[in-house]
Motif scaffolding. Structure first.
Motif, mmCIF file in Angstrom:
data_model
loop_
_atom_site.group_PDB
_atom_site.id
_atom_site.type_symbol
_atom_site.label_atom_id
_atom_site.label_comp_id
_atom_site.label_asym_id
_atom_site.label_seq_id
_atom_site.Cartn_x
_atom_site.Cartn_y
_atom_site.Cartn_z
ATOM 1 N N ASP A 259 0.954 -1.113 -0.069
ATOM 2 C CA ASP A 259 -0.108 0.015 0.042
ATOM 3 C C ASP A 259 0.759 1.141 0.039
ATOM 4 O OD1 ASP A 259 -2.262 -1.470 0.007
ATOM 5 O OD2 ASP A 259 -2.479 -1.427 2.234
ATOM 6 N N LEU A 260 0.415 2.385 -0.540
ATOM 7 C CA LEU A 260 0.852 3.578 -0.349
ATOM 8 C C LEU A 260 0.367 4.319 1.015
ATOM 9 C CD1 LEU A 260 1.015 3.056 -3.622
ATOM 10 C CD2 LEU A 260 0.696 5.640 -3.783
ATOM 11 N N HIS A 261 1.145 4.960 1.520
ATOM 12 C CA HIS A 261 0.991 5.740 2.720
ATOM 13 C C HIS A 261 0.689 7.296 2.336
ATOM 14 C CE1 HIS A 261 2.402 2.623 6.066
ATOM 15 N NE2 HIS A 261 1.731 2.104 4.999
ATOM 16 N N LEU A 262 -0.521 7.716 2.991
ATOM 17 C CA LEU A 262 -0.754 9.214 2.962
ATOM 18 C C LEU A 262 -0.095 9.630 4.071
ATOM 19 C CD1 LEU A 262 -2.135 11.752 1.771
ATOM 20 C CD2 LEU A 262 -4.279 10.864 3.009
ATOM 21 N N ILE A 263 0.659 10.882 3.712
ATOM 22 C CA ILE A 263 1.486 11.656 4.594
ATOM 23 C C ILE A 263 0.843 13.134 4.854
ATOM 24 C CG2 ILE A 263 3.843 12.584 5.209
ATOM 25 C CD1 ILE A 263 3.632 9.696 4.967
ATOM 26 N N ALA A 264 0.244 13.314 5.825
ATOM 27 C CA ALA A 264 -0.620 14.522 5.955
ATOM 28 C C ALA A 264 0.351 15.894 5.721
ATOM 29 C CB ALA A 264 -1.341 14.656 7.388
ATOM 30 N N ARG A 265 -0.138 16.749 4.963
ATOM 31 C CA ARG A 265 0.303 18.165 4.795
ATOM 32 C C ARG A 265 -0.962 19.135 4.713
ATOM 33 N NH1 ARG A 265 2.805 21.325 0.516
ATOM 34 N NH2 ARG A 265 4.543 22.769 1.742
ATOM 35 N N PRO A 266 -1.138 19.447 5.970
ATOM 36 C CA PRO A 266 -2.650 20.086 5.817
ATOM 37 C C PRO A 266 -2.276 21.501 5.049
ATOM 38 C CG PRO A 266 -2.060 19.165 8.029
ATOM 39 C CD PRO A 266 -0.984 19.054 7.113
ATOM 40 N N GLY A 267 -3.522 21.730 4.467
ATOM 41 C CA GLY A 267 -3.360 23.242 3.874
ATOM 42 C C GLY A 267 -2.914 23.047 2.477
ATOM 43 N N SER A 268 -2.155 22.073 2.008
ATOM 44 C CA SER A 268 -1.421 22.045 0.849
ATOM 45 C C SER A 268 -2.595 22.006 -0.354
ATOM 46 C CB SER A 268 -0.814 20.668 0.740
ATOM 47 O OG SER A 268 -0.064 20.482 -0.566
ATOM 48 N N VAL A 269 -2.053 22.707 -1.399
ATOM 49 C CA VAL A 269 -2.903 22.836 -2.565
ATOM 50 C C VAL A 269 -2.628 21.871 -3.663
ATOM 51 C CG1 VAL A 269 -3.602 25.311 -2.195
ATOM 52 C CG2 VAL A 269 -1.556 24.702 -3.495
ATOM 53 N N ALA A 339 -2.844 18.744 -8.669
ATOM 54 C CA ALA A 339 -3.617 19.569 -7.742
ATOM 55 C C ALA A 339 -4.349 18.732 -6.947
ATOM 56 C CB ALA A 339 -4.750 20.249 -8.642
ATOM 57 N N SER A 340 -4.556 19.038 -5.762
ATOM 58 C CA SER A 340 -5.316 18.185 -4.524
ATOM 59 C C SER A 340 -6.520 17.531 -5.124
ATOM 60 C CB SER A 340 -5.566 18.914 -3.332
ATOM 61 O OG SER A 340 -4.298 19.547 -3.062
ATOM 62 N N ASP A 442 -8.005 16.105 4.522
ATOM 63 C CA ASP A 442 -9.249 16.820 4.303
ATOM 64 C C ASP A 442 -9.737 16.866 2.869
ATOM 65 O OD1 ASP A 442 -9.486 16.670 6.814
ATOM 66 O OD2 ASP A 442 -8.926 19.019 7.243
ATOM 67 N N VAL A 443 -8.729 17.030 1.894
ATOM 68 C CA VAL A 443 -9.128 17.091 0.605
ATOM 69 C C VAL A 443 -8.978 15.958 -0.280
ATOM 70 C CG1 VAL A 443 -8.665 18.652 -1.617
ATOM 71 C CG2 VAL A 443 -8.614 19.469 0.721
ATOM 72 N N VAL A 444 -7.993 15.081 0.131
ATOM 73 C CA VAL A 444 -7.614 14.144 -0.791
ATOM 74 C C VAL A 444 -7.963 12.668 0.025
ATOM 75 C CG1 VAL A 444 -5.709 15.012 -1.776
ATOM 76 C CG2 VAL A 444 -5.080 13.626 0.205
ATOM 77 N N GLY A 445 -8.333 12.705 0.993
ATOM 78 C CA GLY A 445 -8.324 11.386 2.099
ATOM 79 C C GLY A 445 -9.668 10.616 1.281
ATOM 80 N N LYS A 446 -10.705 11.302 1.019
ATOM 81 C CA LYS A 446 -11.958 10.297 0.664
ATOM 82 C C LYS A 446 -11.736 9.742 -0.681
ATOM 83 C CE LYS A 446 -15.662 12.803 3.314
ATOM 84 N NZ LYS A 446 -16.912 13.604 3.084
ATOM 85 N N GLY A 447 -11.082 10.441 -1.661
ATOM 86 C CA GLY A 447 -10.956 9.869 -2.993
ATOM 87 C C GLY A 447 -9.958 8.738 -3.058
#
Length: 457
Positions: A259-269, A339-340, A442-447
């Motif tokens: 699996d890939l891991h999502l690394i959080a970077r809040p506010g990133s566009v 783009a996010s 918050d932007v990419v997590g659901k997708g």
């Protein structure tokens, strides 16, 4: 006559009143020129590779010292060493070093990574004795004066603080940890707080223990007599000696798919996609076929990945796949910044192209295009003295030589479509890849959760 003041599109430029503008036929590639080479090991254990390329009256120098280390502070100390190695010796201060190099049209620069300490330089051919003298003085007599270490340490801390905010650095570090855990190769960028603790005594001790000739490689390319230069180097570097050998980086483990891991970077566009899989090194008979498969996938501007997520869908300004060499090991790395809001879609298409490369292998036209690109790029990169020196230094550090480089265009020319298809199936299968996505959860997590195969925070 009507003048069109607007800009023509690429499609308009590529067409004529009679239809699409035909592409010119690919020309026959030039052969790699025969090189006069001297390749030997000096009495101090240093391997010297000297090559005559008399295109201009200059010489290029590349010194690579294996520089592995397991101490958590090693990368910080190594960075400070690289920044201060050329700032003064017992007989020359920084100004004297710069002045002597300037008088011969020369320069020296030092960089370090987890695998090696690299010193690069150039000068007029007539100035090679001075270049070697200055280099030897630094290798055997660098003083690492307190004031110089303090000054460069402060500058380095500031640069690192800025670098660690950059998304590309964050993504690279996260990918390294995902691939190799806590292996020393992951410490490409030291922590600023570690660098701040490095003392002049630390740097001097590291130099004495690790800046060693045995196991190192010196490459010289230019308007020189290779055989005569070997003797000049032997005499110039006779004071640089030690019984111990330079320390190679510990062998890295193979990259395992997952699996890939999502690394959080809040506010990133934007999001950074970084995927990686195990590959093969240059000495493997399948390497040429895999090199062409990689080019077809994402290794140049007309590749499938670029055509899909950049040209067709506009998800990214740039995407690429490439080889990452560490010692005798190699990996494939796929990267794109998107783009996010289209992160999941871009990842979907990236995986799709991975699978398609194996299931729908490159056509004959694709294969010939990437073959010509690979051979042409190699010829261009080695056409200058500096390019050839850098290529040979990279090869020599893994035990290869100028003969491998000279014969590689023929290996590329002999690769068949079947071999490329086999390489694509074996190395580009999506399950072979792991990696990271750096972005705003918050932007990419659901997708990404809907797409699957991504571990989210």
């Amino acid at each position: 006559m009507t003048v069109n003041a607007g800009h023509r599109s690429a499609e308009e430029i590529g067409r004529t009143p009679r239809g699409p503008r035909p592409l010119p036929e690919l020309g026959e590639q030039r052969k790699v020129a025969d090189l006069a080479v001297a390749d030997t090991e000096l009495s101090n254990g240093l391997r010297v590779l000297a090559v005559r390329k008399a295109s201009v009256p200059t010489v290029e120098l590349r010194l690579r010292v294996p520089f592995g280390g397991t101490d958590p502070m090693h990368s910080a100390r190594a960075e400070v060493l690289a920044e201060t190695l050329l700032t003064g010796t017992a007989s020359r201060d920084r100004v004297a070093i710069d002045t002597e190099l300037a008088l011969i049209g020369g320069e020296l620069a030092t960089v370090v990574d987890p695998e090696r300490l690299s010193i690069s330089g150039s000068a007029l051919s007539s100035g090679l004795p001075t270049l070697l003298d200055v280099l030897t003085d630094a290798l055997t007599g660098a003083t690492y004066a307190d004031a110089e270490v303090a000054r460069e340490r402060e500058r380095l801390v500031e640069r690192l603080a800025v670098a660690r905010t950059q998304p590309g650095v964050i993504a690279r570090e996260a990918l390294q940890r995902r691939r190799y855990g806590d292996h020393p190769t992951t410490r490409e960028v030291p922590q600023a707080e570690d660098v701040a603790q490095v003392t002049p005594e630390d740097v001097r001790a590291l130099h004495q223990a690790s800046v060693l000739p045995r196991g190192s490689v010196l490459v010289l390319v230019g308007d020189i007599d290779p055989d005569a230069v070997v003797g000049d180097v032997e005499r110039a570097l006779r004071g640089w000696s030690a019984e111990a050998s330079a320390t190679p980086l510990a062998e890295v483990p193979d990259v395992e798919g997952g699996d890939l891991h999502l690394i959080a970077r809040p506010g990133s566009v934007q999001s950074q996609l970084r995927l990686s899989a195990q590959a093969i090194g240059r000495t493997d008979p399948r390497y040429a076929a895999l090199q062409l498969a990689n080019l077809a996938y994402g290794g140049y501007f007309s590749s499938r990945l670029v055509e899909n997520i950049r040209e067709d869908k506009g998800y990214t300004y740039g995407a690429q796949s490439s080889f990452d060499f560490t010692g005798e090991s190699a990996t494939l790395v796929v990267q794109a910044d998107t783009a996010s809001e289209v992160t999941a879609a871009a990842l979907l298409e990236t995986r799709y192209e991975l699978a398609r490369l194996g299931l729908v292998p490159p056509t004959d036209a694709e294969l010939e295009s990437v073959r010509q690109y690979a051979i042409g790029s190699l010829l261009i990169s080695t056409s200058s003295q500096g390019g050839l020196a850098s290529q040979l230094a990279a090869l020599a550090s893994t035990g290869l030589d100028a003969d491998w480089l000279a014969k590689h265009p023929a290996r590329l020319a002999d690769v068949t479509a079947t071999q490329v298809a086999d390489a694509a199936l074996e190395f580009f299968a999506p399950p072979k890849f792991t990696g990271v996505v750096v972005g705003d959860p918050d932007v990419v997590g659901k997708g990404l959760a809907a797409l699957g195969g991504v571990v989210t925070p």
